[in-house]
Design an enzyme around this catalytic site. Structure first.
Site, PDB file in Angstrom:
ATOM      1  N   SER A  35       0.839  -1.194   0.000  1.00  0.00           N
ATOM      2  CA  SER A  35       0.000   0.000   0.000  1.00  0.00           C
ATOM      3  C   SER A  35       0.873   1.242   0.000  1.00  0.00           C
ATOM      4  CB  SER A  35      -0.904   0.012   1.233  1.00  0.00           C
ATOM      5  OG  SER A  35      -1.522   1.276   1.371  1.00  0.00           O
ATOM      6  N   HIS A  69      -1.113  -1.249  -4.390  1.00  0.00           N
ATOM      7  CA  HIS A  69      -2.413  -0.975  -3.774  1.00  0.00           C
ATOM      8  C   HIS A  69      -2.524   0.512  -3.454  1.00  0.00           C
ATOM      9  CE1 HIS A  69      -6.001  -2.210  -1.437  1.00  0.00           C
ATOM     10  NE2 HIS A  69      -5.655  -1.227  -0.611  1.00  0.00           N
ATOM     11  N   ASP A  71      -4.940   3.366  -1.765  1.00  0.00           N
ATOM     12  CA  ASP A  71      -6.072   3.615  -0.876  1.00  0.00           C
ATOM     13  C   ASP A  71      -6.630   5.014  -1.124  1.00  0.00           C
ATOM     14  OD1 ASP A  71      -6.222   1.211   0.819  1.00  0.00           O
ATOM     15  OD2 ASP A  71      -4.208   1.797   1.430  1.00  0.00           O
ATOM     16  N   MET A 123      -9.337   7.699  -0.065  1.00  0.00           N
ATOM     17  CA  MET A 123     -10.215   8.053   1.059  1.00  0.00           C
ATOM     18  C   MET A 123     -10.770   9.453   0.864  1.00  0.00           C
ATOM     19  SD  MET A 123      -7.876   6.701   4.239  1.00  0.00           S
ATOM     20  CE  MET A 123      -6.870   5.210   4.099  1.00  0.00           C
ATOM     21  N   HIS A 142      -8.445   0.892  -4.190  1.00  0.00           N
ATOM     22  CA  HIS A 142      -9.433   0.619  -3.149  1.00  0.00           C
ATOM     23  C   HIS A 142     -10.144   1.923  -2.790  1.00  0.00           C
ATOM     24  CE1 HIS A 142     -10.028  -0.726   1.345  1.00  0.00           C
ATOM     25  NE2 HIS A 142     -11.178  -0.531   0.718  1.00  0.00           N
ATOM     26  N   MET A 172     -12.423   3.997  -0.640  1.00  0.00           N
ATOM     27  CA  MET A 172     -13.101   4.193   0.638  1.00  0.00           C
ATOM     28  C   MET A 172     -13.820   5.532   0.554  1.00  0.00           C
ATOM     29  SD  MET A 172     -10.181   2.650   3.175  1.00  0.00           S
ATOM     30  CE  MET A 172      -8.813   2.768   2.009  1.00  0.00           C
ATOM     31  N   MET A 204     -11.730  -6.318   5.327  1.00  0.00           N
ATOM     32  CA  MET A 204     -10.980  -5.345   6.110  1.00  0.00           C
ATOM     33  C   MET A 204     -10.648  -5.948   7.468  1.00  0.00           C
ATOM     34  SD  MET A 204     -10.559  -2.770   4.141  1.00  0.00           S
ATOM     35  CE  MET A 204      -9.769  -1.726   5.383  1.00  0.00           C
ATOM     36  N   ASP A 253      -6.823  -6.486   4.183  1.00  0.00           N
ATOM     37  CA  ASP A 253      -6.249  -5.142   4.250  1.00  0.00           C
ATOM     38  C   ASP A 253      -6.327  -4.639   5.680  1.00  0.00           C
ATOM     39  OD1 ASP A 253      -5.455  -2.529   3.921  1.00  0.00           O
ATOM     40  OD2 ASP A 253      -6.914  -2.041   2.371  1.00  0.00           O
TER      41      ASP A 253
END
Length: 225
Positions: A10, A35, A37, A39, A68, A70, A139, A175
């Site tokens: 990540s 990866h 993330d 957000m 990913h 979020m 998660m 994750d």
């Protein structure tokens, strides 16, 4: 069914000022996926990257770009992440009222489709959606921040999901809190994609990335014992 174990560093744990070289370095040192993330400060209590960052990173990623989300809502952003170059786009089951439609839209945009499930959601809720999934992400921390402690009770969720999937070609990603200590347990439960941040990037830099390689090898060895 034999499963190859993939390591997905990540970049949340990488040097924010040097992402391009960090990605190239960690790939050379053995990363299988990258990866990312995303957000939004709304669905989760933090704010990170958007489509422009994914687009900027795309030329540096030669393996597989695992994005990913979020964020909520998801659907209005799907085309932007497809245009930015995501290979796989994962949306949260909890992010909206129509996850089936979201997964359809991700596939229609030309990406592989992932579904993430928070610790407070039973994985059984994903059962009607599995045939639209290439990956389900369990998660193992509450989403929003890196460096959290692994939630041991999620091992049962992983095992239940593996049972639900059966022989279907759907990967199980984990994750949160993944390191050489927790990797054997999640793989034994049924996971095959391990997202790791500080456990990979600890001790190295883009200029001196040997520690990345050592960390990835340690993680892979622990996961395959």
């Amino acid at each position: 069914m034999a499963r190859d174990i993939l390591i997905a560093p990540s970049i949340l744990a990488a040097d924010f000022a040097d992402f391009g070289r960090e990605v190239r370095a960690v790939e050379v040192e053995g990363a299988d996926w990258i990866h990312i993330d995303v957000m939004d400060g709304h669905f989760v209590p933090n704010l990170t990257f958007g489509p422009p960052m994914v687009k900027a990173l795309r030329p540096h990623v030669t393996t597989f770009m695992d994005v990913h989300l979020m964020i909520a809502p998801v659907d209005p952003m799907i085309e932007a992440f497809a245009e930015a170059g995501a290979d796989l786009l994962t949306a949260h089951l909890e992010a909206g009222p129509h996850p089936h439609r979201t997964l359809q839209a991700i596939r229609a945009a030309g990406m592989k489709a992932g579904l993430a499930v928070n610790p407070g959601t039973a994985v059984d809720a994903a059962a009607p959606l599995l045939d639209l999934c290439d990956l389900v992400c369990v998660m193992t921390v509450n989403p929003g921040f890196g460096g959290q402690t692994f939630i041991d009770s999620q091992l049962g969720q992983i095992a239940r999901l593996r049972e639900m999937i059966g022989d279907r070609p759907i990967r199980i990603e984990v994750d949160g809190g993944i390191d050489a200590r927790t990797a054997p347990a999640v793989v034994s439960a049924g996971a095959d994609v391990l997202v790791a941040g500080s456990a990979v990037f600890r001790g190295g830099t883009a200029d001196e990335p040997a520690a990345y390689g050592a960390n990835i090898r340690d993680l892979r060895k622990a996961a395959t014992l």
